[in-house]
Design a protein around this motif. Structure first.
Motif: not given
Ligand code: AHR
Length: 492
Positions: A27, A29, A297, A345-346, A313, A239, A98, A72-73, A174-175, A25, A241, A301
């Protein structure tokens, strides 16, 4: 040293392990896209059409099958037309999600599809349902895949790419329960039905439409979305994490004790329950398994590396992450009758990355090497396995010491991936191969202390080496798995 027995039933052939389980993935970001993979055509970092050659080569080596982009967001704020045409006139905007940095849109649709071409992977584009229009989403697919006379096909030609691309995987938001619009499941499900209608199949291109699925254990989301929109989708995302602490204090990526190590692995192993329970709900609405679970995802984290932008991140990656990756990929293999894709991710410099970069330097993380050890499972047939295990860990953080999966590839070779999750104890292992006679066995292993990692000054502190004591005798493979290790054993 304790001895453990693993049994591989070579006649117990189960589902095909979709190669896309080994996806990634990327993004917009932090330094994932910019610096991580894309440096621009004029960079003194070796590149082809702006893509770092070292990174592309590393990803080709592990046979990256599919790459998700642009978020992602970020996806639900991305307007794809900002990222096409002459670079000098592309809109500059703020990446509100981000780090509030300037996004100059120099990496857009053409660049992403060129990256996928160089890697040799399938593109998975995530569309904007949260803040974009139906027309915008519809035109994106037309722009990328329509082979004929149309406004978007001529715009694509005008921008230097007359031939259409093939884009099979498309995510519709997404989300959307969170950063993608804070919707309730029934509202999203109705919107999904509407938006996906206009994500058309053009020519030979057949779109695999992926609906936004639940956040971790939000079973109500899966239930509602499957009930209302299950008939209109090919995939449903999930998703999850792994966070060793809580969201306010997630914990350091590199400095942790044994208790935190086991807690991290225990939390990662929760994926088993999540996949099982979401799949049970899906079974009720889709007994024929037409809809795949797409874990697009997943990964660890932690708190960002000290001194780095909190919105980027960026985290280091240790042997603990390698163990999380092995454990999770073995879970996906075991559920490959429902899990058809997964995207860690990622890709680079963000969360549980396979690649870290700093200027011209590039590092393959321990997680990268797990993807190397597991690559023979791609498109192979899952075999039934059984493992005798011991409970390990401390206090409440207990889990089995071994995680295993086995598959048979197209040439008939069997690959067994085993993680010895113990931070301290090596494990003598006997693998009984039932149902077939094999001539040779060999192994590769990634091992280290739980907090070992590769850095720019020591890029090969942890890497794969041969597993030297592998012995095949009378249908049994014997070997020793070092503490905190991931091995691939191949029998032919
Ligand atoms: O991977 C980081 C973020 O985590 C993504 O942008 C989002 O989809 C998730 O909350």
């Amino acid at each position: 040293m304790i001895m453990h027995r693993i049994v591989v039933h070579t006649k117990d052939k189960r589902s095909r392990i979709n190669r896309n389980i080994y996806g990634n993935f990327s993004e917009h970001l932090g330094r994932c896209i910019y610096n991580g993979v894309y440096v621009g055509e004029d960079s003194d970092i070796p590149n082809i059409n702006g893509m770092r050659t070292d990174v592309v080569e590393a990803l080709r080596y592990i046979r990256l099958p599919v790459l998700r982009w642009p978020g992602g967001c970020f996806a639900d704020e991305y307007h794809w037309k900002d990222g096409i045409g002459p670079k000098a006139s592309r809109k500059k905007m703020v990446n509100t999600h981000w780090g509030g940095v300037v996004e100059d849109n120099s990496f857009g649709t053409h660049e992403f599809l060129e990256l996928c071409r160089q890697i040799g992977c399938a593109p998975y584009i995530n569309g904007n349902l949260g803040s974009g229009t139906v027309q915008e989403m519809s035109e994106w697919m037309e722009y990328m895949t329509f082979d004929g006379i149309s406004p978007m096909a001529s715009l694509r030609a005008q921008n230097g790419h007359p031939a259409p691309w093939r884009v099979q995987y498309f995510g519709v938001g997404n989300e959307n329960w969170g950063c993608g619009g804070n919707m309730r499941p029934s509202y999203y499900a109705d919107l999904y039905r509407r938006y996906q209608t206009y994500v058309r199949n053009y020519g030979e291109n057949r779109v695999f439409r992926i609906a936004c699925g639940p956040n971790a254990d939000d079973y109500n989301w899966t239930e509602t979305v499957m009930q209302i929109a299950g008939a209109y989708m090919d995939g449903l995302s999930l998703h999850y994490y792994t966070v060793p602490g809580d969201w306010n204090q997630k914990g350091s990526a590199t400095e942790f004790d044994e208790e935190t190590y086991y807690r991290t692995l225990k939390r990662a192993s929760y994926m088993e329950e999540l996949v099982t329970k979401h799949a049970q709900i899906m079974d009720r609405y889709d007994p024929a398994h037409k809809v795949g679970l797409v874990v697009d995802e997943w990964g660890t984290w932690y708190d960002v590396e000290p001194g780095t932008n909190p919105g980027f991140l960026y985290q280091q990656n240790t042997m603990r992450d390698a163990m999380v990756a092995a454990l999770t990929l073995n879970i996906f293999n075991a559920h490959s009758d429902r899990v058809v894709m997964a995207n860690i991710a990622q890709l680079a410099n963000v969360l549980q990355s396979v690649i870290l970069t700093e200027g011209k330097k590039m590092v393959r993380t321990p997680t990268y090497y797990v993807f190397d050890l597991f690559k023979q499972h791609q498109d192979a047939v899952l075999l039934g396995t059984f493992a005798e295990t011991t409970e390990i860990g401390v206090q409440a953080e207990k889990l089995p010491n071994l995680s295993v999966s086995a598959s048979e590839d197209a040439s008939g070779n069997v690959h067994i991936t085993v993680a010895n999750l113990s931070a301290t104890e090596a494990c003598a292992t006997e693998i009984s191969l039932i149902g077939r006679v094999f001539q040779t066995a060999s192994g590769r292993v990634l091992a280290g202390k739980m907090d070992d990692y590769n850095d720019f000054d020591t890029p090969e502190a942890v890497s794969i080496r041969p597993l030297t004591d592998v012995l095949l005798e009378n249908g049994v493979v014997r070997c020793t798995l070092p503490a905190c290790s991931v091995a691939e054993i191949t029998v032919c």
